[in-house]
Design a protein around this motif. Structure first.
Motif, PDB file in Angstrom:
ATOM      1  N   ASP A 196       0.872  -1.188  -0.058  1.00 52.90           N
ATOM      2  CA  ASP A 196       0.007   0.000  -0.038  1.00 52.90           C
ATOM      3  C   ASP A 196       0.843   1.338   0.113  1.00 52.90           C
ATOM      4  O   ASP A 196       0.603   2.241  -0.490  1.00 52.90           O
ATOM      5  CB  ASP A 196      -0.694  -0.059   1.190  1.00 52.90           C
ATOM      6  CG  ASP A 196      -2.173  -1.009   1.184  1.00 52.90           C
ATOM      7  OD1 ASP A 196      -2.234  -1.515   0.181  1.00 52.90           O
ATOM      8  OD2 ASP A 196      -2.460  -1.560   2.100  1.00 52.90           O
ATOM      9  N   ASP A 197       1.972   1.391   0.766  1.00 54.38           N
ATOM     10  CA  ASP A 197       2.920   2.531   0.792  1.00 54.38           C
ATOM     11  C   ASP A 197       3.567   2.673  -0.542  1.00 54.38           C
ATOM     12  O   ASP A 197       4.041   3.905  -0.639  1.00 54.38           O
ATOM     13  CB  ASP A 197       3.660   2.205   1.914  1.00 54.38           C
ATOM     14  CG  ASP A 197       4.849   1.252   1.862  1.00 54.38           C
ATOM     15  OD1 ASP A 197       4.374   0.150   1.408  1.00 54.38           O
ATOM     16  OD2 ASP A 197       5.897   1.245   2.086  1.00 54.38           O
ATOM     17  N   GLN A 198       3.733   1.740  -1.286  1.00 53.10           N
ATOM     18  CA  GLN A 198       4.398   1.898  -2.627  1.00 53.10           C
ATOM     19  C   GLN A 198       3.280   2.154  -3.925  1.00 53.10           C
ATOM     20  O   GLN A 198       3.992   2.732  -4.766  1.00 53.10           O
ATOM     21  CB  GLN A 198       5.011   0.656  -2.945  1.00 53.10           C
ATOM     22  CG  GLN A 198       6.272   0.369  -2.015  1.00 53.10           C
ATOM     23  CD  GLN A 198       7.015  -0.907  -2.381  1.00 53.10           C
ATOM     24  OE1 GLN A 198       6.528  -1.780  -2.720  1.00 53.10           O
ATOM     25  NE2 GLN A 198       8.288  -0.988  -2.363  1.00 53.10           N
ATOM     26  N   LYS A 199       2.126   2.054  -3.635  1.00 50.12           N
ATOM     27  CA  LYS A 199       1.054   2.184  -4.643  1.00 50.12           C
ATOM     28  C   LYS A 199       1.031   3.865  -5.249  1.00 50.12           C
ATOM     29  O   LYS A 199       0.629   4.020  -6.247  1.00 50.12           O
ATOM     30  CB  LYS A 199      -0.281   1.830  -4.209  1.00 50.12           C
ATOM     31  CG  LYS A 199      -0.575   0.231  -4.104  1.00 50.12           C
ATOM     32  CD  LYS A 199      -1.954   0.091  -3.850  1.00 50.12           C
ATOM     33  CE  LYS A 199      -2.298  -1.483  -3.657  1.00 50.12           C
ATOM     34  NZ  LYS A 199      -1.881  -2.140  -2.755  1.00 50.12           N
ATOM     35  N   THR A 200       1.321   4.375  -4.286  1.00 49.27           N
ATOM     36  CA  THR A 200       1.310   5.853  -4.864  1.00 49.27           C
ATOM     37  C   THR A 200       2.635   6.345  -5.074  1.00 49.27           C
ATOM     38  O   THR A 200       2.801   7.451  -5.758  1.00 49.27           O
ATOM     39  CB  THR A 200       1.009   7.049  -3.479  1.00 49.27           C
ATOM     40  OG1 THR A 200       2.046   6.706  -2.147  1.00 49.27           O
ATOM     41  CG2 THR A 200      -0.384   6.670  -2.850  1.00 49.27           C
ATOM     42  N   LYS A 201       3.503   5.740  -5.276  1.00 50.41           N
ATOM     43  CA  LYS A 201       5.017   6.091  -5.555  1.00 50.41           C
ATOM     44  C   LYS A 201       5.273   5.251  -6.766  1.00 50.41           C
ATOM     45  O   LYS A 201       6.365   5.857  -7.718  1.00 50.41           O
ATOM     46  CB  LYS A 201       6.060   5.853  -4.563  1.00 50.41           C
ATOM     47  CG  LYS A 201       5.923   6.323  -3.419  1.00 50.41           C
ATOM     48  CD  LYS A 201       6.917   5.851  -2.087  1.00 50.41           C
ATOM     49  CE  LYS A 201       6.817   6.458  -0.887  1.00 50.41           C
ATOM     50  NZ  LYS A 201       8.054   6.021   0.123  1.00 50.41           N
ATOM     51  N   ILE A 202       4.695   4.425  -7.316  1.00 51.97           N
ATOM     52  CA  ILE A 202       5.076   3.622  -8.616  1.00 51.97           C
ATOM     53  C   ILE A 202       5.204   4.259  -9.772  1.00 51.97           C
ATOM     54  O   ILE A 202       5.697   3.996 -10.960  1.00 51.97           O
ATOM     55  CB  ILE A 202       4.507   2.228  -8.656  1.00 51.97           C
ATOM     56  CG1 ILE A 202       2.804   2.498  -8.698  1.00 51.97           C
ATOM     57  CG2 ILE A 202       4.547   1.242  -7.546  1.00 51.97           C
ATOM     58  CD1 ILE A 202       1.781   1.510  -9.160  1.00 51.97           C
ATOM     59  N   PHE A 203       4.227   5.403  -9.920  1.00 51.18           N
ATOM     60  CA  PHE A 203       4.151   6.267 -11.073  1.00 51.18           C
ATOM     61  C   PHE A 203       5.367   7.235 -11.168  1.00 51.18           C
ATOM     62  O   PHE A 203       5.143   8.007 -12.189  1.00 51.18           O
ATOM     63  CB  PHE A 203       2.697   6.735 -11.258  1.00 51.18           C
ATOM     64  CG  PHE A 203       1.477   5.747 -11.017  1.00 51.18           C
ATOM     65  CD1 PHE A 203       1.454   5.087 -12.354  1.00 51.18           C
ATOM     66  CD2 PHE A 203       0.862   5.585  -9.956  1.00 51.18           C
ATOM     67  CE1 PHE A 203       0.475   4.091 -12.473  1.00 51.18           C
ATOM     68  CE2 PHE A 203      -0.172   4.635 -10.254  1.00 51.18           C
ATOM     69  CZ  PHE A 203      -0.403   3.906 -11.564  1.00 51.18           C
ATOM     70  N   GLU A 204       6.143   7.410 -10.103  1.00 53.55           N
ATOM     71  CA  GLU A 204       7.089   8.451 -10.288  1.00 53.55           C
ATOM     72  C   GLU A 204       8.149   7.839 -10.970  1.00 53.55           C
ATOM     73  O   GLU A 204       8.360   6.548 -11.358  1.00 53.55           O
ATOM     74  CB  GLU A 204       7.721   8.352  -8.717  1.00 53.55           C
ATOM     75  CG  GLU A 204       6.855   9.183  -7.838  1.00 53.55           C
ATOM     76  CD  GLU A 204       7.370   9.230  -6.428  1.00 53.55           C
ATOM     77  OE1 GLU A 204       8.379   8.958  -6.183  1.00 53.55           O
ATOM     78  OE2 GLU A 204       6.669   9.616  -5.570  1.00 53.55           O
ATOM     79  N   ARG A 205       9.093   8.748 -11.742  1.00 54.19           N
ATOM     80  CA  ARG A 205      10.019   8.285 -12.770  1.00 54.19           C
ATOM     81  C   ARG A 205      11.000   7.646 -12.037  1.00 54.19           C
ATOM     82  O   ARG A 205      11.554   8.023 -10.777  1.00 54.19           O
ATOM     83  CB  ARG A 205      10.611   9.462 -13.187  1.00 54.19           C
ATOM     84  CG  ARG A 205       9.336  10.239 -14.274  1.00 54.19           C
ATOM     85  CD  ARG A 205      10.195  11.426 -14.860  1.00 54.19           C
ATOM     86  NE  ARG A 205       9.347  12.363 -15.728  1.00 54.19           N
ATOM     87  CZ  ARG A 205       9.507  13.452 -16.427  1.00 54.19           C
ATOM     88  NH1 ARG A 205      10.881  14.022 -16.008  1.00 54.19           N
ATOM     89  NH2 ARG A 205       8.732  13.976 -17.071  1.00 54.19           N
ATOM     90  N   PHE A 206      11.558   6.515 -12.589  1.00 53.89           N
ATOM     91  CA  PHE A 206      12.848   5.637 -11.795  1.00 53.89           C
ATOM     92  C   PHE A 206      12.383   4.941 -10.686  1.00 53.89           C
ATOM     93  O   PHE A 206      13.182   4.498 -10.067  1.00 53.89           O
ATOM     94  CB  PHE A 206      14.136   6.601 -11.842  1.00 53.89           C
ATOM     95  CG  PHE A 206      14.552   7.391 -12.810  1.00 53.89           C
ATOM     96  CD1 PHE A 206      14.982   6.608 -14.233  1.00 53.89           C
ATOM     97  CD2 PHE A 206      14.309   8.629 -12.892  1.00 53.89           C
ATOM     98  CE1 PHE A 206      15.349   7.336 -15.255  1.00 53.89           C
ATOM     99  CE2 PHE A 206      14.689   9.495 -14.145  1.00 53.89           C
ATOM    100  CZ  PHE A 206      15.329   8.649 -15.315  1.00 53.89           C
ATOM    101  N   TYR A 207      11.096   5.172 -10.292  1.00 54.50           N
ATOM    102  CA  TYR A 207      10.869   4.294  -8.897  1.00 54.50           C
ATOM    103  C   TYR A 207      10.533   2.758  -9.284  1.00 54.50           C
ATOM    104  O   TYR A 207       9.800   2.706 -10.077  1.00 54.50           O
ATOM    105  CB  TYR A 207       9.756   5.047  -8.263  1.00 54.50           C
ATOM    106  CG  TYR A 207       9.581   4.362  -6.797  1.00 54.50           C
ATOM    107  CD1 TYR A 207       9.974   4.697  -5.771  1.00 54.50           C
ATOM    108  CD2 TYR A 207       8.454   3.399  -6.832  1.00 54.50           C
ATOM    109  CE1 TYR A 207       9.984   3.845  -4.660  1.00 54.50           C
ATOM    110  CE2 TYR A 207       8.132   2.597  -5.532  1.00 54.50           C
ATOM    111  CZ  TYR A 207       8.756   3.092  -4.495  1.00 54.50           C
ATOM    112  OH  TYR A 207       8.751   2.384  -3.384  1.00 54.50           O
TER     113      TYR A 207
END
Length: 440
Positions: A382-393
């Motif tokens: 859940d804590d990564q769902k908001t980050k996966i659309f960031e570049r290079f993440y």
């Protein structure tokens, strides 16, 4: 060199509005003068007609008395009646007036206005019992009144110009203060990092300017933050493969001749890393192009999704099933949809164990297009769902060399979905895996 005189909005608007006011007053004055002149002319005609009518109604036996009663000596009008036998009757002083008028001349454009040393007279004649009535009406009094009215009107216009220009200067000054304040705040935004300018509520156009500027400022700051983050991330991501490539190049230089097997391994690694950098560069170019407007067309998504699945299926061991509603269409740039489908399907393949099924659904829901890619892979916390659309993440488990990727694919998907005001969500699949859902 002579310094160019600065013209402020306050001065320019005052000058322009005063010029418009002056022009309107000039037009009004011209109309007033013309109306006044024609009113005076009609007045003289009425007097002349009344005098002729009074003589015509009277008796010829007491003609002289009628003439004396008809003409007022104060007005300096003149009447002459010539009978058929040649007898001529004059009102008081009329003989001298008609003598002067015989030497006068008619005014341009007016065939019955005579100008002489006695003044300007309206001259008219009518038949009278075979003879003739001649009337000369003095215009001095009415012209004096008209001239006085015109002069008074001009004076009032001068007062209007002075007062009007002063009021315009004051009102425009109040209005231009808003422009000055806006300009100062924009300067502070540039020099002192002011968060935004104060919104001006009126006039409506200036309110729209401040709102648009604040929105532009928000977008600009967000773009600068993204650019800064992008440079940092790109530098970090590119540093590793470049350093590795240079390391293998130096290894070949040092040991290539003595150990030929090193050359083959190092070249294979260099080829692999250079391809990864090429893919990353192409993805970055795709991200840049996602912000540009391109020609759209009506696209059959049902057919396009099937074609994308077939392409991925040929290079993957995963079973990709689908439930696609027929003839789902929309207005898009076709290449944008290809990028979205390709990245989502490749992402599902990479993060799913071998031969695990992947499902794709496409349908219309309440007038909107709903696309879902469902896998049974490693899942996303859940804590990564908001980050996966960031570049290079990339999720933590994916930093190993086992799963290839640059971390840009989902950024491309997110940017392209937003381009069409769509929405993308990430949810958990049961018992495991991830569901990517896009709604246009």
């Amino acid at each position: 060199m002579k310094k160019k005189k600065e013209i402020t909005a306050k001065k320019q608007l005052t000058r322009n509005l005063t010029g418009v006011l002056l022009l309107l007053l000039i037009i009004g004055n011209l109309l007033f003068v013309l109306l006044s002149f024609f009113s005076a002319y009609e007045y003289l005609e009425d007097r002349s007609d009344n005098m002729i009518e009074a003589i015509q109604k009277g008796s010829q036996d007491n003609l002289q008395q009628i003439l004396d009663a008809t003409v007022s000596s104060d007005d300096e009008d003149a009447v002459r009646v010539i009978l058929t036998d040649g007898t001529t009757y004059y009102s008081d002083d009329a003989e001298e007036i008609f003598s002067e008028l015989s030497r006068g001349r008619y005014l341009p454009f007016f065939s019955d206005l005579l100008s002489s040393e006695e003044g300007i007279y309206l001259y008219q004649s009518e038949k009278y019992n075979g003879g003739q009535i001649e009337v000369a009406v003095n215009s001095e009094t009415i012209l004096d009144i008209t001239s006085s009215m015109v002069m008074l009107n001009i004076f009032l216009n001068v007062v209007t110009i002075v007062v009007g220009a002063t009021l315009i200067y004051y009102v425009v000054g109040k209005w231009s203060q808003k422009l000055s304040r806006l300009a100062n705040e924009i300067h502070l935004v540039e020099t002192e990092d002011l968060p935004q300018v104060t919104e001006i509520n009126e006039p409506m156009e200036m309110q729209a300017v401040t709102q648009s500027f604040n929105q532009l400022l928000i977008k600009q700051k967000a773009a600068m933050e993204r650019e800064s983050q992008f440079v940092t991330d790109a530098s970090h991501e590119l540093r590793t493969p470049i350093a590795a490539i240079r390391g293998h190049v130096n290894l070949i230089k040092r040991r290539g001749q003595e150990h030929p097997e090193v050359v083959e391994k190092s070249l294979a690694f260099i080829d692999q890393e250079s391809k990864r950098m090429e893919v990353m560069s192409n993805q970055l170019l795709t991200l840049g192009r996602s912000q540009k407007d391109e020609a759209t067309e009506t696209v059959n998504l049902s057919q396009l999704v099937k074609e994308s699945i077939e392409k991925i299926q040929t290079i993957s061991d995963h079973v990709i099933s689908y439930q696609i509603a027929p003839d789902v269409t929309g207005t898009f740039v076709k290449n944008d949809l290809n990028q979205i489908l390709q990245n989502l399907l490749e992402n599902a393949v990479k993060y799913s164990p071998d031969k695990q099924p992947i499902e794709v659904t496409l349908k219309n829901v309440d007038g909107k297009i709903k696309l879902a890619v469902i896998d049974q892979g490693i899942g996303i916390s859940d804590d990564q769902k908001t980050k996966i659309f960031e570049r290079f993440y990339r999720v933590d488990d994916a930093h190993s060399s086992v799963i290839e990727g640059s971390g840009i694919g989902l950024s491309i998907v997110d940017a392209l979905v937003k381009k069409y005001q769509g929405e993308i969500t990430v949810t958990d699949n049961q018992p495991q895996g991830t569901i990517f859902t896009i709604i246009f």
